[in-house]
Design a protein around this motif. Structure first.
Motif, PDB file in Angstrom:
ATOM      1  N   SER A   1       2.037   4.881   0.883  1.00  0.00           N
ATOM      2  CA  SER A   1       1.582   5.856   1.918  1.00  0.00           C
ATOM      3  C   SER A   1       2.235   7.459   1.948  1.00  0.00           C
TER       4      SER A   1
ATOM      5  N   ASP B   1      -6.779   3.652  -1.494  1.00  0.00           N
ATOM      6  CA  ASP B   1      -5.892   2.793  -0.844  1.00  0.00           C
ATOM      7  C   ASP B   1      -4.404   3.448  -0.515  1.00  0.00           C
TER       8      ASP B   1
ATOM      9  N   SER C   1      -2.405   5.057   2.519  1.00  0.00           N
ATOM     10  CA  SER C   1      -2.418   5.374   3.927  1.00  0.00           C
ATOM     11  C   SER C   1      -1.907   6.440   4.310  1.00  0.00           C
TER      12      SER C   1
ATOM     13  N   MET D   1       0.684  -1.290  -0.088  1.00  0.00           N
ATOM     14  CA  MET D   1      -0.110  -0.117   0.010  1.00  0.00           C
ATOM     15  C   MET D   1       0.902   1.250   0.107  1.00  0.00           C
TER      16      MET D   1
END
Length: 258
Positions: free
Chosen positions: A3, A245, A247, A1
């Motif tokens: 970020s 999606d 973070s 993911m």
């Protein structure tokens, strides 16, 4: 993911004059850039902002600017060399003291307003400013306007740094910010700001007004706490990133060339 960090400039109230919605913003963002009393803020505002940042677990940064309360640090001044470094070191020291008193610590530094703009154009001035900060804390993370002379300066210095893009400002084709006096320079629409941030994070690039893509380090997204829709933009950006999606995490800092 993927970020990214979300930061905001704050602590810019002065005495009874209130600027921004700092308490609410600290519930949304992951890093806070706290004014150090030169362009805005005072000892009481710094203390309250630092204490609240500690409570929310928000990364604390010093946000030094030119000594220009009336102009909010957005008027250019001619300060160079060692004096500029001392100006930055002086403000970082104040931020460190107030953070320590609140049970926290200053982990990053970001220049404000006209000082930041000048250093985005002039690598020698950027280096002088950052050397002042590094003389106080060699491990501090310098937050830079990504893909500008600020980034060139930290890459040459070999210090820790993080690349910043702006949710609420438009870009020129050289990665500098469009002058505030020009139409469209400041973005107030939360949904538009959120969409463009998702696009830039996914692209790993600044997208300018002309549509040009400038690949760069996208470590953190900034919004200006004094903006009239700052809180709405922060919430919209956070929601849009989550929906894509992406973070939110406090940036770790990087070293070397991008």
């Amino acid at each position: 993911m993927t970020s990214v960090d979300l930061n905001a400039d704050m602590g810019e109230s002065f005495g009874p004059w209130v600027m921004g919605q700092d308490a609410e913003l600290l519930e949304v963002i992951t890093s806070a850039n706290v004014a150090c009393g030169m362009h805005a803020g005072d000892w009481d505002v710094m203390a309250a902002t630092m204490a609240r940042a500690v409570e929310t677990g928000t990364g604390i940064g010093a946000h030094p600017g030119f000594p220009d309360l009336q102009g909010f640090g957005r008027r250019r001044m001619q300060i160079a060399g060692r004096s500029l470094g001392n100006l930055v070191a002086y403000q970082l020291g104040a931020a460190q003291a107030m953070a320590a008193a609140a049970g926290g610590r200053v982990r990053h530094l970001k220049l404000h307003g006209a000082l930041a703009n000048i250093c985005s154009e002039d690598e020698a001035l950027a280096r002088a400013a950052y050397e002042g900060a590094l003389s106080v804390d060699p491990d501090i993370i310098i937050m830079v306007l990504a893909a500008t002379r600020q980034q060139s300066a930290v890459e040459a210095l070999g210090c820790r740094w993080a690349g910043e893009i702006f949710a609420d400002r438009a870009y020129n084709d050289n990665a500098t910010l469009v002058d505030r006096s020009l139409p469209g320079a400041v973005i107030h629409d939360p949904e538009f700001a959120a969409r463009r941030m998702v696009e830039m994070v996914k692209a790993g690039a600044i997208i300018t007004e002309s549509g040009k893509h400038i690949p760069t380090a996208v470590d953190t997204i900034c919004l200006h706490g004094d903006g009239k829709t700052a809180l709405q933009i922060a919430r919209a950006v956070r929601g849009a990133l989550a929906g894509a999606d992406i973070s939110l995490e406090v940036f770790p800092g990087r070293t070397g060339a991008f």
